[in-house]
Design a protein around this motif. Structure first.
Motif, PDB file in Angstrom:
ATOM      1  N   PRO A 217      19.791  89.197  29.067  1.00  0.00           N
ATOM      2  CA  PRO A 217      18.997  89.960  30.023  1.00  0.00           C
ATOM      3  C   PRO A 217      18.611  91.457  29.726  1.00  0.00           C
ATOM      4  O   PRO A 217      17.818  91.992  30.560  1.00  0.00           O
ATOM      5  CB  PRO A 217      20.129  90.047  31.346  1.00  0.00           C
ATOM      6  CG  PRO A 217      20.953  88.628  30.920  1.00  0.00           C
ATOM      7  CD  PRO A 217      20.968  88.914  29.391  1.00  0.00           C
ATOM      8  N   SER A 218      19.384  92.119  28.744  1.00  0.00           N
ATOM      9  CA  SER A 218      19.271  93.606  28.792  1.00  0.00           C
ATOM     10  C   SER A 218      18.113  93.868  27.715  1.00  0.00           C
ATOM     11  O   SER A 218      17.520  94.710  27.442  1.00  0.00           O
ATOM     12  CB  SER A 218      20.191  94.260  27.972  1.00  0.00           C
ATOM     13  OG  SER A 218      20.544  93.742  26.707  1.00  0.00           O
ATOM     14  N   ASP A 219      17.329  92.735  27.167  1.00  0.00           N
ATOM     15  CA  ASP A 219      16.005  92.623  26.227  1.00  0.00           C
ATOM     16  C   ASP A 219      14.842  92.713  26.725  1.00  0.00           C
ATOM     17  O   ASP A 219      13.977  92.757  26.316  1.00  0.00           O
ATOM     18  CB  ASP A 219      16.413  91.615  24.973  1.00  0.00           C
ATOM     19  CG  ASP A 219      17.398  92.037  24.141  1.00  0.00           C
ATOM     20  OD1 ASP A 219      17.744  93.217  23.939  1.00  0.00           O
ATOM     21  OD2 ASP A 219      18.077  91.074  23.642  1.00  0.00           O
ATOM     22  N   TYR A 220      14.743  92.431  28.267  1.00  0.00           N
ATOM     23  CA  TYR A 220      13.710  92.098  28.838  1.00  0.00           C
ATOM     24  C   TYR A 220      13.525  92.406  30.369  1.00  0.00           C
ATOM     25  O   TYR A 220      14.550  92.687  30.850  1.00  0.00           O
ATOM     26  CB  TYR A 220      13.099  90.688  28.653  1.00  0.00           C
ATOM     27  CG  TYR A 220      13.795  89.837  29.391  1.00  0.00           C
ATOM     28  CD1 TYR A 220      13.621  89.268  30.484  1.00  0.00           C
ATOM     29  CD2 TYR A 220      15.077  89.190  28.890  1.00  0.00           C
ATOM     30  CE1 TYR A 220      14.239  88.364  31.125  1.00  0.00           C
ATOM     31  CE2 TYR A 220      15.937  88.052  29.588  1.00  0.00           C
ATOM     32  CZ  TYR A 220      15.593  87.867  30.876  1.00  0.00           C
ATOM     33  OH  TYR A 220      16.186  87.040  31.307  1.00  0.00           O
ATOM     34  N   ASP A 221      12.448  92.664  30.871  1.00  0.00           N
ATOM     35  CA  ASP A 221      12.341  93.078  32.166  1.00  0.00           C
ATOM     36  C   ASP A 221      11.490  91.705  32.827  1.00  0.00           C
ATOM     37  O   ASP A 221      10.203  91.867  32.803  1.00  0.00           O
ATOM     38  CB  ASP A 221      11.521  94.361  32.465  1.00  0.00           C
ATOM     39  CG  ASP A 221      11.456  94.991  33.943  1.00  0.00           C
ATOM     40  OD1 ASP A 221      11.297  94.106  34.821  1.00  0.00           O
ATOM     41  OD2 ASP A 221      11.358  96.044  34.133  1.00  0.00           O
ATOM     42  N   MET A 222      12.073  90.918  33.592  1.00  0.00           N
ATOM     43  CA  MET A 222      11.354  89.962  34.263  1.00  0.00           C
ATOM     44  C   MET A 222      10.407  90.020  35.254  1.00  0.00           C
ATOM     45  O   MET A 222       9.223  89.693  35.049  1.00  0.00           O
ATOM     46  CB  MET A 222      12.522  88.805  34.724  1.00  0.00           C
ATOM     47  CG  MET A 222      11.874  87.629  35.541  1.00  0.00           C
ATOM     48  SD  MET A 222      11.231  86.472  34.317  1.00  0.00           S
ATOM     49  CE  MET A 222      12.696  85.461  34.287  1.00  0.00           C
ATOM     50  N   GLN A 223      10.533  90.973  35.801  1.00  0.00           N
ATOM     51  CA  GLN A 223       9.654  91.714  36.766  1.00  0.00           C
ATOM     52  C   GLN A 223       8.227  92.014  36.275  1.00  0.00           C
ATOM     53  O   GLN A 223       7.277  91.829  36.629  1.00  0.00           O
ATOM     54  CB  GLN A 223      10.087  92.804  37.700  1.00  0.00           C
ATOM     55  CG  GLN A 223       9.083  93.228  38.797  1.00  0.00           C
ATOM     56  CD  GLN A 223       9.808  94.169  39.660  1.00  0.00           C
ATOM     57  OE1 GLN A 223      11.083  94.609  39.670  1.00  0.00           O
ATOM     58  NE2 GLN A 223       8.997  94.805  40.751  1.00  0.00           N
ATOM     59  N   LYS A 224       8.288  92.817  35.103  1.00  0.00           N
ATOM     60  CA  LYS A 224       7.272  93.189  34.356  1.00  0.00           C
ATOM     61  C   LYS A 224       6.479  92.171  33.574  1.00  0.00           C
ATOM     62  O   LYS A 224       5.293  91.765  33.667  1.00  0.00           O
ATOM     63  CB  LYS A 224       7.329  94.282  33.243  1.00  0.00           C
ATOM     64  CG  LYS A 224       7.923  95.545  33.866  1.00  0.00           C
ATOM     65  CD  LYS A 224       8.122  96.635  32.963  1.00  0.00           C
ATOM     66  CE  LYS A 224       8.326  97.986  33.029  1.00  0.00           C
ATOM     67  NZ  LYS A 224       8.780  98.928  32.093  1.00  0.00           N
ATOM     68  N   ILE A 225       7.489  90.980  33.090  1.00  0.00           N
ATOM     69  CA  ILE A 225       6.787  89.983  32.613  1.00  0.00           C
ATOM     70  C   ILE A 225       5.970  89.046  33.686  1.00  0.00           C
ATOM     71  O   ILE A 225       4.751  88.748  33.387  1.00  0.00           O
ATOM     72  CB  ILE A 225       7.877  88.862  32.137  1.00  0.00           C
ATOM     73  CG1 ILE A 225       8.509  89.455  30.913  1.00  0.00           C
ATOM     74  CG2 ILE A 225       7.233  87.686  31.733  1.00  0.00           C
ATOM     75  CD1 ILE A 225       9.585  89.061  30.099  1.00  0.00           C
ATOM     76  N   ARG A 279      10.862  95.172  23.394  1.00  0.00           N
ATOM     77  CA  ARG A 279      11.138  96.190  24.046  1.00  0.00           C
ATOM     78  C   ARG A 279      10.118  97.529  23.683  1.00  0.00           C
ATOM     79  O   ARG A 279       9.848  98.319  24.501  1.00  0.00           O
ATOM     80  CB  ARG A 279      12.454  96.650  23.674  1.00  0.00           C
ATOM     81  CG  ARG A 279      13.483  95.856  24.321  1.00  0.00           C
ATOM     82  CD  ARG A 279      15.090  96.451  24.197  1.00  0.00           C
ATOM     83  NE  ARG A 279      15.358  96.773  22.694  1.00  0.00           N
ATOM     84  CZ  ARG A 279      15.938  95.916  22.120  1.00  0.00           C
ATOM     85  NH1 ARG A 279      16.276  94.502  22.389  1.00  0.00           N
ATOM     86  NH2 ARG A 279      16.067  96.011  20.743  1.00  0.00           N
ATOM     87  N   PRO A 282       5.250  95.963  24.148  1.00  0.00           N
ATOM     88  CA  PRO A 282       5.092  94.830  25.188  1.00  0.00           C
ATOM     89  C   PRO A 282       3.756  94.164  25.175  1.00  0.00           C
ATOM     90  O   PRO A 282       3.734  93.037  25.545  1.00  0.00           O
ATOM     91  CB  PRO A 282       5.076  95.454  26.524  1.00  0.00           C
ATOM     92  CG  PRO A 282       6.075  96.961  26.235  1.00  0.00           C
ATOM     93  CD  PRO A 282       5.552  97.224  24.857  1.00  0.00           C
TER      94      PRO A 282
END
Length: 604
Positions: A217-225, A279, A282
């Motif tokens: 979970p620290s490797d991505y931002d679900m909201q941005k994806i 990271r 993007p």
């Protein structure tokens, strides 16, 4: 399957239909369809146990495992099978026997039989089948046998012995105790993710989208994806004016080690991007996502005849990958431009890099785009990917898509574009359940929408080897190609990157610093300068500077070691897309329409 607006119910190339069967697992009589039970009990050892229940009726049946899937490469998945036998019978070898390296013959099947086998699942990435303590990801053709004489038989699939907390994501239709498919082609075009993945969803333009991510979970931002995905799917479906699905799934993996790439499917895509790349850059995720999503039209539905029917026992040769893959890259950039995820300077940089890549490969004078498509099956061999040996159908196909767009615009007086070409092919091939006749089909579409003769374009640049007169094409949009000599880093070696596998060293310069440091042809490059090699390996190599120290971690004959040396220098010719002098108002208008991916209906 509920029919979405604009959806055609039968997808002939994959054998999808709207039929439904109520036959369930657990009945005692011989089934009329094939049933698979896949056990994950051996996840610690990466071993999958499969039971394949055969229908009755014939006293003898043959079962096969594909030799290729996901990549245009024969990979012989049978090499990973530990054993095969008929369940419930003695160990007498006469019950089942090998016919060839990937085929077995079973006796006494008139009342049905269960073939069981164990297979190793250790291939990571979107092109593999992997089972470990963290998750399972399956391209099902790599672990499930089929009946060669009954590929259209209905199928049932059940997964058992899942570790606690694991769940399943797939586009396959679910039912009590498992999943169903109308035939083998549909089954294996539906990858499966099993694990403790994170998930989000959203609706856009009448379609429902699921986003499944297996990563730290620290490797991505679900909201941005999700926010970027909404823009991408809106731009793509709007550009095609079509949405041939009700639900679509994005399956993402963000590994911290080597890896990268994407694999298209009719109703989903599987994508791997290195976690550090996600990271730091993007845009890399946006690009591969737009590319794989557009494949749901180009290659999955707008499909060359030469790829049908799929032959799982040997190569399906085609001359059309320059279009099916390369022009998909062209549209990838159009989608990103329309979505606001790429601007004109960024697009021109990418275009410049593509031209430079093609022009710097001597093989562009000896291998056409069509022949590169035919030779795709050689890509697993490192020497084939040398600059003197081959070009990339992705690279030249991308550029041909750009040039075909400009040619159609010019021929039609600005009334048609690449968009009209693909929409025409979607309407006249895909929606009618037909396949296009390779390059001839593309030419027919382009000439139909432009009302012109494009034979010269296809003969010279698609089938032929003529040098591309860049300025002649780009002048209509006020651009030109500038050649300039520049000093670049010379690492002392040439490496080739085979999709999501670590790059391998093809050649080491005699007397180079790399050779003196101990680098050898055949070494796998696992990391350089403290970072794992991934899908952006080539781009990161371009960022190196002469005089810097290069530190690499290699693997040779299974043993890893660290090497380092000072980077040298070499001179190369680079190509850059620039404005022509005194850009006219007409050129500006044409360029604006071109970058929007739309025809210019006024001002010409």
């Amino acid at each position: 399957m509920k029919k979405a607006p604009g959806t055609w119910c039968a997808l002939v190339l994959l054998g999808w239909t709207c039929a439904y069967s109520t036959i369930l697992f657990g009945q005692s009589r011989a089934p009329s369809e094939v049933r698979y039970t896949v056990s994950l009990a051996g996840y610690q050892e990466h071993r999958v146990h499969v039971e394949m229940e055969l229908p009755g009726g014939q006293p003898q049946r043959r079962v096969q495992l594909p030799v290729w899937n996901a990549l245009y490469q024969v990979r012989d998945f049978a090499q990973y099978i530990t054993w095969v036998r008929v369940k419930g019978r003695s160990e007498d070898a006469s019950n089942i026997r090998s016919v060839d390296k990937t085929t077995w013959e079973v006796d006494g099947t008139q009342n049905g039989a269960v073939v069981e086998y164990e297979i190793l699942a250790g291939l990571s990435g979107p092109y593999g089948a992997q089972l470990n303590a963290n998750h399972a990801f399956f391209n099902l053709a790599e672990i499930l046998m089929y009946l060669p004489d009954a590929r259209s038989t209905k199928l049932r699939l059940q997964f058992t012995n899942l570790p606690a907390g694991w769940k399943i994501a797939t586009v396959l239709s679910s039912e009590r105790n498992g999943f169903r498919a109308e035939n083998y082609d549909q089954l294996v075009d539906s990858p499966v993710e099993i694990g403790t993945f994170a998930e989000a969803d959203f609706d856009e333009g009448g379609g429902h989208y699921r986003v499944v991510v297996d990563a730290d979970p620290s490797d991505y931002d679900m909201q941005k994806i999700v926010a970027n995905l909404q823009r991408i799917v809106a731009a793509a479906t709007g550009w095609m004016e079509d949405r041939p699905f009700q639900t679509y799934i994005f399956l993402y993996h963000f590994p911290r080690g080597p890896g990268g790439g994407g694999m298209e499917h009719a109703y989903c895509t599987a994508i791997d991007v290195n976690a550090q790349s996600v990271r730091e850059n993007p845009a890399a995720l946006n690009g591969v996502t737009a590319h794989e999503f557009f494949h749901l039209w180009n290659v999955k539905r707008i499909r060359p005849q030469s790829l049908e029917p799929i032959d799982y026992t040997k190569e399906n040769f085609t001359r059309a990958l320059w279009f099916s893959e390369g022009v998909t890259s062209t549209v990838e950039n159009i989608i990103l431009l329309r979505a606001g995820l790429l601007d004109e300077p960024g697009f021109r940089r990418k275009l410049s890099e593509q031209i430079t890549e093609l022009e710097q490969r001597p093989a562009h004078l000896t291998q056409s785009a069509e022949v590169a498509s035919l030779d795709a099956w050689l890509e697993k061999y490192p020497y084939y990917r040398e600059a003197e040996r081959s070009i990339s159908y992705y690279n030249k196909g991308d550029l041909l898509g750009v040039l075909l767009d400009l040619e159609v615009r010019d021929t039609s007086g600005g009334k048609a574009s690449l968009r009209n070409v693909l929409q025409w092919m979607n309407e006249n091939y895909a929606r009618q359940g037909k396949f296009f006749p390779d390059s001839a089909g593309v030419r027919t579409a382009a000439e139909t929408v432009s009302h012109g003769d494009l034979s010269s374009f296809f003969e010279k640049y698609v089938a032929g080897l003529e040098e591309i007169p860049w300025d002649e094409f780009f002048k209509t949009v006020g651009l030109r190609v500038v050649r300039r000599r520049t000093t670049l880093a010379d690492t002392g070696f040439v490496a080739a990157h085979n999709f999501d596998a670590p790059p391998s060293v093809v050649r080491v310069g005699p007397g180079s610093e790399a050779e003196q440091a101990g680098l050898m042809a055949g070494d796998e490059l696992l990391a350089f300068n403290g970072r794992a090699t991934a899908g952006d390996f080539e781009r990161r190599m371009l960022d190196l500077r002469p005089g810097e120290t290069m530190r690499v971690r290699i693997r040779r004959h299974g043993v890893e070691r660290e090497l380092q040396w000072k980077i040298g220098a070499r001179e190369e010719v680079e190509f850059a897309v620039k404005d022509v002098d005194n850009v006219t108002t007409q050129q500006q208008a044409r360029r604006a329409a071109w970058l929007r991916g739309e025809a210019q209906l006024t001002g010409d």
